[in-house]
Motif scaffolding. Structure first.
Motif, PDB file in Angstrom:
ATOM      1  N   ILE A 244      49.734  73.250  47.485  1.00  0.00           N
ATOM      2  CA  ILE A 244      48.294  73.071  47.341  1.00  0.00           C
ATOM      3  C   ILE A 244      47.893  71.646  47.720  1.00  0.00           C
ATOM      4  CG2 ILE A 244      46.374  73.044  45.696  1.00  0.00           C
ATOM      5  CD1 ILE A 244      47.939  75.191  44.105  1.00  0.00           C
ATOM      6  N   VAL A 245      48.681  70.668  47.276  1.00  0.00           N
ATOM      7  CA  VAL A 245      48.367  69.265  47.571  1.00  0.00           C
ATOM      8  C   VAL A 245      48.442  68.996  49.072  1.00  0.00           C
ATOM      9  CG1 VAL A 245      49.186  66.889  47.301  1.00  0.00           C
ATOM     10  CG2 VAL A 245      49.000  68.372  45.317  1.00  0.00           C
ATOM     11  N   LEU A 246      49.453  69.552  49.744  1.00  0.00           N
ATOM     12  CA  LEU A 246      49.539  69.357  51.190  1.00  0.00           C
ATOM     13  C   LEU A 246      48.294  69.886  51.882  1.00  0.00           C
ATOM     14  CD1 LEU A 246      50.914  68.712  53.856  1.00  0.00           C
ATOM     15  CD2 LEU A 246      52.160  70.886  53.678  1.00  0.00           C
ATOM     16  N   GLU A 247      47.862  71.087  51.500  1.00  0.00           N
ATOM     17  CA  GLU A 247      46.672  71.652  52.130  1.00  0.00           C
ATOM     18  C   GLU A 247      45.432  70.838  51.786  1.00  0.00           C
ATOM     19  OE1 GLU A 247      45.346  74.329  54.953  1.00  0.00           O
ATOM     20  OE2 GLU A 247      47.380  73.980  54.196  1.00  0.00           O
ATOM     21  N   ALA A 248      45.357  70.331  50.552  1.00  0.00           N
ATOM     22  CA  ALA A 248      44.224  69.497  50.153  1.00  0.00           C
ATOM     23  C   ALA A 248      44.169  68.238  51.008  1.00  0.00           C
ATOM     24  CB  ALA A 248      44.339  69.138  48.672  1.00  0.00           C
ATOM     25  N   LYS A 249      45.312  67.629  51.249  1.00  0.00           N
ATOM     26  CA  LYS A 249      45.347  66.421  52.086  1.00  0.00           C
ATOM     27  C   LYS A 249      44.900  66.734  53.507  1.00  0.00           C
ATOM     28  CE  LYS A 249      48.898  63.828  49.578  1.00  0.00           C
ATOM     29  NZ  LYS A 249      50.274  63.265  49.631  1.00  0.00           N
ATOM     30  N   ARG A 250      45.332  67.880  54.021  1.00  0.00           N
ATOM     31  CA  ARG A 250      44.900  68.267  55.361  1.00  0.00           C
ATOM     32  C   ARG A 250      43.376  68.426  55.414  1.00  0.00           C
ATOM     33  NH1 ARG A 250      49.347  73.102  56.441  1.00  0.00           N
ATOM     34  NH2 ARG A 250      51.090  71.791  57.136  1.00  0.00           N
ATOM     35  N   LEU A 251      42.829  69.078  54.413  1.00  0.00           N
ATOM     36  CA  LEU A 251      41.387  69.317  54.391  1.00  0.00           C
ATOM     37  C   LEU A 251      40.603  68.017  54.226  1.00  0.00           C
ATOM     38  CD1 LEU A 251      41.327  72.506  52.116  1.00  0.00           C
ATOM     39  CD2 LEU A 251      40.976  72.416  54.587  1.00  0.00           C
ATOM     40  N   LEU A 252      41.079  67.132  53.376  1.00  0.00           N
ATOM     41  CA  LEU A 252      40.401  65.861  53.141  1.00  0.00           C
ATOM     42  C   LEU A 252      40.453  64.960  54.372  1.00  0.00           C
ATOM     43  CD1 LEU A 252      41.713  65.128  49.548  1.00  0.00           C
ATOM     44  CD2 LEU A 252      39.309  65.472  50.146  1.00  0.00           C
ATOM     45  N   ALA A 253      41.624  64.880  54.999  1.00  0.00           N
ATOM     46  CA  ALA A 253      41.801  63.944  56.103  1.00  0.00           C
ATOM     47  C   ALA A 253      41.252  64.463  57.417  1.00  0.00           C
ATOM     48  CB  ALA A 253      43.287  63.618  56.263  1.00  0.00           C
ATOM     49  N   HIS A 254      41.470  65.731  57.711  1.00  0.00           N
ATOM     50  CA  HIS A 254      41.162  66.228  59.040  1.00  0.00           C
ATOM     51  C   HIS A 254      39.910  67.096  59.110  1.00  0.00           C
ATOM     52  CE1 HIS A 254      44.935  64.497  60.192  1.00  0.00           C
ATOM     53  NE2 HIS A 254      45.591  65.247  59.340  1.00  0.00           N
ATOM     54  N   GLU A 255      39.630  67.810  58.045  1.00  0.00           N
ATOM     55  CA  GLU A 255      38.389  68.576  58.017  1.00  0.00           C
ATOM     56  C   GLU A 255      37.252  67.775  57.387  1.00  0.00           C
ATOM     57  OE1 GLU A 255      38.217  71.296  59.535  1.00  0.00           O
ATOM     58  OE2 GLU A 255      40.313  71.892  59.745  1.00  0.00           O
ATOM     59  N   ARG A 256      37.627  66.648  56.753  1.00  0.00           N
ATOM     60  CA  ARG A 256      36.664  65.754  56.092  1.00  0.00           C
ATOM     61  C   ARG A 256      35.863  66.474  55.019  1.00  0.00           C
ATOM     62  NH1 ARG A 256      34.238  62.206  61.206  1.00  0.00           N
ATOM     63  NH2 ARG A 256      36.245  61.441  61.949  1.00  0.00           N
ATOM     64  N   LEU A 257      36.493  67.391  54.336  1.00  0.00           N
ATOM     65  CA  LEU A 257      35.815  68.094  53.256  1.00  0.00           C
ATOM     66  C   LEU A 257      35.642  67.183  52.049  1.00  0.00           C
ATOM     67  CD1 LEU A 257      37.300  71.718  53.163  1.00  0.00           C
ATOM     68  CD2 LEU A 257      35.380  70.812  54.475  1.00  0.00           C
ATOM     69  N   THR A 258      34.629  67.451  51.272  1.00  0.00           N
ATOM     70  CA  THR A 258      34.430  66.770  50.000  1.00  0.00           C
ATOM     71  C   THR A 258      35.304  67.434  48.942  1.00  0.00           C
ATOM     72  OG1 THR A 258      32.651  68.275  49.385  1.00  0.00           O
ATOM     73  CG2 THR A 258      32.028  66.282  50.613  1.00  0.00           C
ATOM     74  N   ALA A 259      35.323  66.840  47.760  1.00  0.00           N
ATOM     75  CA  ALA A 259      36.057  67.455  46.654  1.00  0.00           C
ATOM     76  C   ALA A 259      35.516  68.856  46.371  1.00  0.00           C
ATOM     77  CB  ALA A 259      35.971  66.579  45.411  1.00  0.00           C
ATOM     78  N   ALA A 260      34.210  69.015  46.470  1.00  0.00           N
ATOM     79  CA  ALA A 260      33.600  70.331  46.244  1.00  0.00           C
ATOM     80  C   ALA A 260      34.070  71.328  47.300  1.00  0.00           C
ATOM     81  CB  ALA A 260      32.086  70.220  46.248  1.00  0.00           C
TER      82      ALA A 260
END
Length: 275
Positions: free
Chosen positions: A223-239
């Motif tokens: 889950i953390v790996l996917e969260a990092k991908r989303l935060l860094a590359h998709e630029r998603l917010t916490a929400a």
């Protein structure tokens, strides 16, 4: 940090070929320096030169007689490859034809980069060159499996190292596949035990033997790996991450992320963007 570019396997020149090859020179022509995620395997063999590749936030050096393996779904970026010589092999997960090489390809823990021992280099080089010759040959009905056979030979000669030496365990293999398919919806190890028909202790023991981690820790890491991908590359917010990864709300996700990484999602995102 630029937005991630999704790449789909689209073979050129061999119809439905499951294996494609290119030189690092061709890779330089196609590479725009951006971050990519492919739905196929990328296997590179470096003959000479120095550079780097970043795979899921870890920087790996490219050097003479080294190999790189980027699995489908891994976020990666080629860095400073102007002086690198060698070849890149692109293939789908079903391309290898032997049981052992298919198991290696299915493993999520193959190392992203390793050095090829001097004693193994002549055989690796011969297997690679044979694959290159066949990949460039005109397609023929009687030889459709030759690239796949030669890919299997190359993988066998490369002997890619991986940490999950016991990943052949059928219980762990089922668990691994189930987590990959459902980690966005189910974060509880008990769910996977019930879904797979194992007692929780049996499943936990199998995962521990294969990875050195508990089943819960394995799920958390994914889950953390996917969260990092989303935060860094998709630029998603916490929400946005909370919605994508099955958390009730942004606060719940932020608490989870900070507990595991020691940083709030926004702070981690800012740090990575500045690298």
């Amino acid at each position: 940090m630029t937005a991630i570019r999704q790449m789909t396997y689209q073979p050129v020149g061999r119809g439905a070929a499951a294996v494609e090859t290119m030189t690092f020179g061709r890779l330089r022509e196609l590479n725009d320096g951006g971050t990519q995620r492919a739905d196929f395997h990328v296997l590179a063999i470096v003959d000479a030169g120095h550079g780097a590749v970043t795979v899921d936030f870890s920087l790996h050096p490219l050097r003479e007689r080294s190999a790189v393996w980027v699995a489908p779904g891994a976020v990666h970026r080629w860095d400073d490859i102007a002086g690198v010589a060698g070849h890149v092999v692109l293939f789908v997960s079903t391309a290898p034809v032997t049981h052992t090489t298919r198991e290696l390809v299915a493993s999520p823990d193959v190392m992203a980069q390793w050095n090829i021992p001097e004693v193994d280099w002549p055989l690796v080089d011969a297997a690679r060159n044979h694959l290159l010759l066949e990949a460039c040959a005109p397609p023929a009905d009687t030889a459709t499996e030759l690239p796949e056979i030669l890919l299997s030979a190359l993988i066998a000669r490369l002997q890619p190292p991986h940490g999950e030496a016991s990943s052949m365990n059928p219980t762990f293999r089922l668990f691994r596949s189930s987590v990959e398919a459902h980690f966005r919806e189910h974060h509880d190890a008990g769910h996977y035990a019930r879904a797979l028909g194992y007692a929780p202790r049996t499943l936990s023991r199998a995962v521990q033997q294969a990875t050195g981690r508990t089943a819960k820790a394995y799920i958390v890491d994914r889950i953390v790996l996917e969260a990092k991908r989303l935060l860094a590359h998709e630029r998603l917010t916490a929400a946005g991450c909370a919605s994508a990864l099955g958390f009730p709300d942004a606060s719940n996700f932020s608490v989870f992320f900070r507990r595991v990484t020691g940083m709030r999602p926004g702070a981690w995102q800012t740090t990575v963007a500045g690298e």
